[in-house]
Design a protein around this motif. Structure first.
Motif, PDB file in Angstrom:
ATOM      1  N   ARG A 133       0.590  -1.061  -0.201  1.00 37.85           N
ATOM      2  CA  ARG A 133      -0.283  -0.105  -0.053  1.00 37.85           C
ATOM      3  C   ARG A 133       0.597   1.320  -0.332  1.00 37.85           C
ATOM      4  NH1 ARG A 133      -5.208  -0.866   2.034  1.00 37.85           N
ATOM      5  NH2 ARG A 133      -5.533   1.281   2.108  1.00 37.85           N
ATOM      6  N   PRO A 134       1.395   1.234  -1.322  1.00 37.39           N
ATOM      7  CA  PRO A 134       2.812   2.629  -1.119  1.00 37.39           C
ATOM      8  C   PRO A 134       1.316   3.612  -1.307  1.00 37.39           C
ATOM      9  CG  PRO A 134       2.158   1.850  -3.744  1.00 37.39           C
ATOM     10  CD  PRO A 134       1.608   0.803  -2.307  1.00 37.39           C
ATOM     11  N   VAL A 135       2.166   5.302  -0.847  1.00 33.71           N
ATOM     12  CA  VAL A 135       1.093   6.601  -0.870  1.00 33.71           C
ATOM     13  C   VAL A 135       2.507   7.681  -0.974  1.00 33.71           C
ATOM     14  CG1 VAL A 135      -0.479   8.163   0.749  1.00 33.71           C
ATOM     15  CG2 VAL A 135      -1.161   6.300   0.740  1.00 33.71           C
ATOM     16  N   ILE A 136       1.515   8.284  -1.795  1.00 37.49           N
ATOM     17  CA  ILE A 136       2.575   9.709  -1.676  1.00 37.49           C
ATOM     18  C   ILE A 136       1.938  10.534  -1.118  1.00 37.49           C
ATOM     19  CG2 ILE A 136       3.765  11.336  -3.660  1.00 37.49           C
ATOM     20  CD1 ILE A 136       3.241   9.117  -5.990  1.00 37.49           C
ATOM     21  N   THR A 137       2.842  11.395  -0.630  1.00 34.25           N
ATOM     22  CA  THR A 137       2.085  13.074   0.528  1.00 34.25           C
ATOM     23  C   THR A 137       2.692  13.688  -0.766  1.00 34.25           C
ATOM     24  OG1 THR A 137       3.965  13.069   2.112  1.00 34.25           O
ATOM     25  CG2 THR A 137       2.713  11.753   2.815  1.00 34.25           C
ATOM     26  N   VAL A 138       2.242  14.958  -0.345  1.00 37.58           N
ATOM     27  CA  VAL A 138       2.301  15.974  -1.384  1.00 37.58           C
ATOM     28  C   VAL A 138       2.030  17.793  -0.160  1.00 37.58           C
ATOM     29  CG1 VAL A 138       1.257  17.256  -3.088  1.00 37.58           C
ATOM     30  CG2 VAL A 138       0.937  14.905  -3.511  1.00 37.58           C
ATOM     31  N   ASN A 139       2.801  17.797  -0.749  1.00 38.87           N
ATOM     32  CA  ASN A 139       2.574  19.504   0.400  1.00 38.87           C
ATOM     33  C   ASN A 139       2.993  20.913  -0.380  1.00 38.87           C
ATOM     34  OD1 ASN A 139       5.162  19.849  -0.360  1.00 38.87           O
ATOM     35  ND2 ASN A 139       5.833  19.556   1.739  1.00 38.87           N
ATOM     36  N   GLY A 140       2.181  21.962   0.236  1.00 38.94           N
ATOM     37  CA  GLY A 140       2.429  22.899  -0.980  1.00 38.94           C
ATOM     38  C   GLY A 140       3.439  22.792  -1.771  1.00 38.94           C
ATOM     39  N   ILE A 173       7.842  10.634   1.096  1.00 34.80           N
ATOM     40  CA  ILE A 173       7.133  11.861   1.250  1.00 34.80           C
ATOM     41  C   ILE A 173       8.468  12.866   0.975  1.00 34.80           C
ATOM     42  CG2 ILE A 173       6.873  11.038   3.043  1.00 34.80           C
ATOM     43  CD1 ILE A 173       9.394  11.495   4.733  1.00 34.80           C
ATOM     44  N   PRO A 174       7.759  13.688  -0.132  1.00 36.23           N
ATOM     45  CA  PRO A 174       8.948  15.122  -0.793  1.00 36.23           C
ATOM     46  C   PRO A 174       8.977  16.316  -0.276  1.00 36.23           C
ATOM     47  CG  PRO A 174       7.118  14.297  -2.541  1.00 36.23           C
ATOM     48  CD  PRO A 174       6.630  13.225  -1.051  1.00 36.23           C
ATOM     49  N   LEU A 175      10.182  16.530   0.437  1.00 35.01           N
ATOM     50  CA  LEU A 175      10.047  17.669   1.153  1.00 35.01           C
ATOM     51  C   LEU A 175       9.543  18.453   2.599  1.00 35.01           C
ATOM     52  CD1 LEU A 175       8.970  20.166  -2.517  1.00 35.01           C
ATOM     53  CD2 LEU A 175      11.286  18.719  -1.840  1.00 35.01           C
ATOM     54  N   GLU A 176       9.968  16.776   3.191  1.00 38.52           N
ATOM     55  CA  GLU A 176       8.559  16.661   4.061  1.00 38.52           C
ATOM     56  C   GLU A 176      10.194  17.086   5.918  1.00 38.52           C
ATOM     57  OE1 GLU A 176       6.151  16.468   6.270  1.00 38.52           O
ATOM     58  OE2 GLU A 176       5.393  15.837   5.446  1.00 38.52           O
ATOM     59  N   ASP A 177       8.935  17.718   6.885  1.00 33.64           N
ATOM     60  CA  ASP A 177       9.914  18.111   7.673  1.00 33.64           C
ATOM     61  C   ASP A 177      10.142  16.712   8.350  1.00 33.64           C
ATOM     62  OD1 ASP A 177       8.313  18.187  10.443  1.00 33.64           O
ATOM     63  OD2 ASP A 177       6.568  18.133   8.922  1.00 33.64           O
ATOM     64  N   GLY A 178      11.663  17.082   9.058  1.00 34.57           N
ATOM     65  CA  GLY A 178      11.848  16.078  10.293  1.00 34.57           C
ATOM     66  C   GLY A 178      10.599  15.148  11.138  1.00 34.57           C
ATOM     67  N   LEU A 199      -0.781  19.768   4.320  1.00 34.71           N
ATOM     68  CA  LEU A 199       0.153  20.957   4.818  1.00 34.71           C
ATOM     69  C   LEU A 199       0.739  20.966   6.128  1.00 34.71           C
ATOM     70  CD1 LEU A 199      -2.752  22.465   2.347  1.00 34.71           C
ATOM     71  CD2 LEU A 199      -0.740  21.909   2.025  1.00 34.71           C
ATOM     72  N   PHE A 200       2.121  21.651   6.204  1.00 35.59           N
ATOM     73  CA  PHE A 200       3.055  22.516   7.365  1.00 35.59           C
ATOM     74  C   PHE A 200       2.045  23.324   7.679  1.00 35.59           C
ATOM     75  CE2 PHE A 200       5.587  23.883   9.496  1.00 35.59           C
ATOM     76  CZ  PHE A 200       6.609  23.019  10.280  1.00 35.59           C
ATOM     77  N   SER A 248      19.573  16.402   6.683  1.00 35.42           N
ATOM     78  CA  SER A 248      18.206  16.541   7.362  1.00 35.42           C
ATOM     79  C   SER A 248      17.552  15.541   8.265  1.00 35.42           C
ATOM     80  CB  SER A 248      17.224  16.717   6.255  1.00 35.42           C
ATOM     81  OG  SER A 248      17.550  15.973   6.153  1.00 35.42           O
ATOM     82  N   ARG A 249      17.562  15.875   9.530  1.00 35.30           N
ATOM     83  CA  ARG A 249      16.663  14.166   9.484  1.00 35.30           C
ATOM     84  C   ARG A 249      15.539  13.780   9.367  1.00 35.30           C
ATOM     85  NH1 ARG A 249      12.483  16.399  14.525  1.00 35.30           N
ATOM     86  NH2 ARG A 249      13.024  18.046  13.159  1.00 35.30           N
ATOM     87  N   THR A 250      14.878  14.054   8.289  1.00 29.24           N
ATOM     88  CA  THR A 250      14.867  13.603   7.357  1.00 29.24           C
ATOM     89  C   THR A 250      15.026  12.745   6.524  1.00 29.24           C
ATOM     90  OG1 THR A 250      12.526  15.543   7.155  1.00 29.24           O
ATOM     91  CG2 THR A 250      12.678  13.868   5.059  1.00 29.24           C
ATOM     92  N   SER A 251      15.943  13.117   5.660  1.00 25.76           N
ATOM     93  CA  SER A 251      17.285  12.092   4.905  1.00 25.76           C
ATOM     94  C   SER A 251      17.221  11.092   5.859  1.00 25.76           C
ATOM     95  CB  SER A 251      18.293  12.810   4.595  1.00 25.76           C
ATOM     96  OG  SER A 251      17.874  13.803   3.740  1.00 25.76           O
ATOM     97  N   LEU A 252      18.320  11.314   7.182  1.00 23.92           N
ATOM     98  CA  LEU A 252      18.944  10.376   7.819  1.00 23.92           C
ATOM     99  C   LEU A 252      18.194   8.843   9.114  1.00 23.92           C
ATOM    100  CD1 LEU A 252      21.130  12.806   9.660  1.00 23.92           C
ATOM    101  CD2 LEU A 252      21.577  11.510   8.358  1.00 23.92           C
ATOM    102  N   ALA A 253      16.421   9.553   8.297  1.00 19.87           N
ATOM    103  CA  ALA A 253      15.442   9.032   9.065  1.00 19.87           C
ATOM    104  C   ALA A 253      14.832   8.124   7.234  1.00 19.87           C
ATOM    105  CB  ALA A 253      14.429   9.616   9.819  1.00 19.87           C
ATOM    106  N   ALA A 254      15.556   8.297   6.997  1.00 20.27           N
ATOM    107  CA  ALA A 254      14.818   7.589   5.743  1.00 20.27           C
ATOM    108  C   ALA A 254      14.640   6.220   5.365  1.00 20.27           C
ATOM    109  CB  ALA A 254      14.636   8.547   4.180  1.00 20.27           C
ATOM    110  N   GLU A 255      14.133   5.843   4.506  1.00 21.18           N
ATOM    111  CA  GLU A 255      14.696   3.982   3.819  1.00 21.18           C
ATOM    112  C   GLU A 255      15.940   4.626   2.979  1.00 21.18           C
ATOM    113  OE1 GLU A 255      13.824   1.056   5.484  1.00 21.18           O
ATOM    114  OE2 GLU A 255      14.580  -0.556   4.594  1.00 21.18           O
TER     115      GLU A 255
END
Lengths: 231, 231
Positions: free
Chosen positions: A52-59, A139-144, A84-85, A166-173
């Motif tokens: 069940r893949p999902v793609i999140t989209v922010n502004g 999660i493109p351009l997501e916060d940590g 949205l943030f 970034s915390r995002t890059s370091l947390a990601a698989e």
């Protein structure tokens, strides 16, 4: 991007975040590095093998790459979910309408009926059908904070973020450190290839190590810094 | 900064530029490096020994550090001259009023009666009394075209710019790679010291080499990148 602020798609803090990304892209030579290419293949492998893949989209993601994200959603069978943030009902409608107009796809997010554990504020809001049930999330351009909360919730996270530390890059698989309009078509191309080659996807994924890949990228940035201006 | 956009002091492209600066500051560990400290001393030496020093102020510089720039202007006897990248009469008045309100100093720039050679567009506009007659110019957060044009016009340029590889930093006689609210008080403190010690100022200046200092800074950034996240 300035026009996207006027339309209400991008927030002013989103604009500052975009500038931060530009600086890191400058350090990468504004090109897809071999490390980014490897991460894009691994990202596509994860998406292709997901239940069940999902793609999140922010502004910002919507403003920069709505169409590209729509193409990827089709290629890997993942729904787009708007998050949205800086959320307001009006802005949520604006961004959902914009993404649906650009992609021709129905998006999730207008009716947020679930909450991601471990985040204060509106950013915790998501949908049961989408993000909450997902096993793999791009999660493109997501916060940590949100990236880490998704990892804690047991999801395999693929980030697109130009800051390799970034915390995002370091947390990601799988952390894709590449500009979004280059990264997403790259992932889409690999998804198309993996559609009939699941074994190849498994092999790519087994060979990928996120921290090793980020380390290699940092060395590349350093070599560029020591050589002087990239152009 | 978002509030400063609403007030018309900062432009939306200024906001993106601010984000780029944030990313570089992150790579510096958000602190004044020894290289920045050396550049701040050299900048103060140049200002102290100048015949006609001028400090230029654009929208971002005004929004972030109007008061600090006013203190420096008093300490080194340089007028403030407002120059905008995205210029309109209305915005020029807004920024001049804002800087005068924050500093209690009369600024130059409302009546631009001269042109800096070698730049197309409104950015060439300046004042005869200020920038055009200056021998030393401090240019916080300035773009590369204007920095290079000032160097060509024979001025000794001091930049404040967080990108150590920008054309501005490379063109400058003294490139201060530090966040503006840290850099300006640093320069002011050195100016106060040099007021009664012109020989010391000459010595500091003679010992300073901009490219060597930038090279040392790049090595510092690399060491930080290879160690991982700065905090």
């Amino acid at each position: 991007m300035a026009a996207m602020v006027e339309r209400g798609i991008v927030s002013t803090t989103g604009l500052i975040a975009h500038g931060r990304g530009e600086a890191f892209d400058y350090l990468l030579g504004e090109a897809t590095t071999p490390e980014a290419e490897a991460a894009e293949a691994a990202a596509a492998a994860l998406l292709s093998l997901a239940q069940r893949p999902v793609i999140t989209v922010n502004g910002n993601a919507a403003a920069l790459a709505a169409r590209e994200l729509g193409d990827l959603a089709r290629a890997c069978g993942a729904p787009l979910e708007v998050n949205l943030f800086h959320r307001s009902d009006r802005r949520m409608d604006l961004v959902c309408d914009f993404v649906e107009g650009e992609t021709g796809l129905k998006v999730l997010g207008r009716d947020q009926d679930a909450v991601l554990e471990g985040i204060a504020s509106d950013r915790a809001r998501c949908t049961k059908e989408g993000l909450l049930s997902a096993d793999v999330v791009l999660i493109p351009l997501e916060d940590g904070d949100r990236a880490q909360a998704m990892v804690k919730a047991g999801k395999k996270v693929i980030s697109i973020d130009l800051n390799p530390l970034s915390r995002t890059s370091l947390a990601a698989e799988v952390a894709v450190v590449d500009e979004i309009t280059r990264a997403v078509p790259g992932i889409t191309a690999w998804c198309s290839r993996f559609r009939t080659r699941p074994e190849e996807a498994r092999g790519v994924l087994a060979a990928f190590d996120n921290h090793e890949n980020l380390g290699s990228l940092l060395q590349r940035i350093c070599r560029g810094l020591e050589e002087g201006p990239p152009k």
